[in-house]
Design a protein around this motif. Structure first.
Motif, mmCIF file in Angstrom:
data_model
loop_
_atom_site.group_PDB
_atom_site.id
_atom_site.type_symbol
_atom_site.label_atom_id
_atom_site.label_comp_id
_atom_site.label_asym_id
_atom_site.label_seq_id
_atom_site.Cartn_x
_atom_site.Cartn_y
_atom_site.Cartn_z
ATOM 1 N N VAL A 54 102.628 -28.307 -8.753
ATOM 2 C CA VAL A 54 102.760 -26.725 -8.292
ATOM 3 C C VAL A 54 102.068 -26.046 -10.012
ATOM 4 N N GLN A 55 101.112 -24.862 -9.539
ATOM 5 C CA GLN A 55 100.822 -24.002 -11.171
ATOM 6 C C GLN A 55 100.946 -22.734 -11.086
ATOM 7 N N LYS A 56 100.970 -22.285 -10.617
ATOM 8 C CA LYS A 56 101.552 -21.111 -10.429
ATOM 9 C C LYS A 56 102.277 -20.326 -9.338
ATOM 10 N N GLU A 57 104.115 -19.617 -10.178
ATOM 11 C CA GLU A 57 104.880 -19.565 -8.897
ATOM 12 C C GLU A 57 105.362 -17.960 -9.384
ATOM 13 N N ALA A 58 105.811 -17.224 -7.556
ATOM 14 C CA ALA A 58 106.596 -16.375 -7.727
ATOM 15 C C ALA A 58 107.782 -16.190 -6.465
#
Length: 255
Positions: A54-58
């Motif tokens: 995972v590099q970016k997450e919301a």
């Protein structure tokens, strides 16, 4: 006869095995959850690299089967149209996790939010994730693409990615946002509620039976609404917030 020391060792082994099994049962009990209709559920939308990291997450917390009497949940990452192209690698793909269960695709197809073609960027205005429940437990989460005969009916200034879904051209995204009253350099217009039609959005649909033995109905909205209106019309409605497809949740990508 077994000596005292051997008996102690044997007892220790049996005790260790029992503790291990109990630990496994406890872990299983913690990870399996059953959901009622209209209860809250944890959802994450993330970008992953080629190794699956995972590099970016919301993070979101929508309702199971949407809001009463049952409707699609709309998860939107505000400002993603402006911020993500400069911070997200073009090779990264999207992942959606619902209640701890990651989305799957039978053909292992990777889904992208935006892509480049002939020097122009295209953005998918929405994607749909379908959650299947069995007695309230999540059986699977999968991408839901439109029928093959209509999925690439994209219209002008659009492109069909991998014969799966339509993307709007970057300039069309900007034009629709301005028509809705937004300013291109501002990710979200607080005054009139206009949102960029090409911000990242995932519609969440449910099917199956919940813990309280109710049938989910939000999956009934997946096809006819989108196919009938067309991808461009949906983008305009999302931008103006003028329809019942109003966004339920918003978040920002961290990472």
């Amino acid at each position: 006869p077994i000596s005292g020391s051997k008996m102690l060792k044997l007892t220790a082994v049996v005790l260790a095995a029992t503790l291990c099994l109990c630990g496994l049962h406890a872990a299983s009990a913690q990870t399996v959850r059953k959901y009622d209709r209209f209860s809250r559920i944890d959802v994450s939308i993330s970008f992953k690299n080629g190794t699956g990291a995972v590099q970016k997450e919301a993070q979101f917390k929508p309702f199971v089967d949407g809001k009463a009497p049952g409707s699609l949940g709309a998860l939107q990452v505000y400002s993603s149209f402006i911020s993500l192209p400069s911070s997200v690698n073009a090779d990264w793909y999207l992942d959606v996790t619902v209640g701890g269960v990651s989305i799957t695709d039978a053909k292992d197809r990777k889904v992208k939010y935006f892509w480049d073609k002939n020097g122009e960027k295209f953005f998918v205005p929405y994607l749909t994730a379908l959650v299947s429940l069995s007695e309230g437990q999540i059986a699977k989460v999968e991408w839901n693409f439109e029928d093959e005969s209509t999925r690439c009916s994209c219209g002008s200034d659009s492109d069909c990615y991998e014969n799966l879904y339509c993307g709007l051209g970057e300039q069309t995204c900007k034009d629709n946002y301005e028509k809705a009253g937004g300013e291109v350099d501002k990710p979200f217009d607080q005054k009139n509620g206009a949102t960029n039609p090409c911000d990242l959005k995932v519609y969440l649909a449910f099917q199956g039976v919940t813990k309280d033995n109710q049938f989910c109905t939000s999956s009934n909205e997946m096809f006819s609404r989108f196919t009938q209106l067309g991808v461009g019309s949906i983008a305009k409605q999302i931008a103006s917030r003028a329809s019942h497809m109003a966004v339920d949740s918003k978040s920002e990508l961290g990472g």
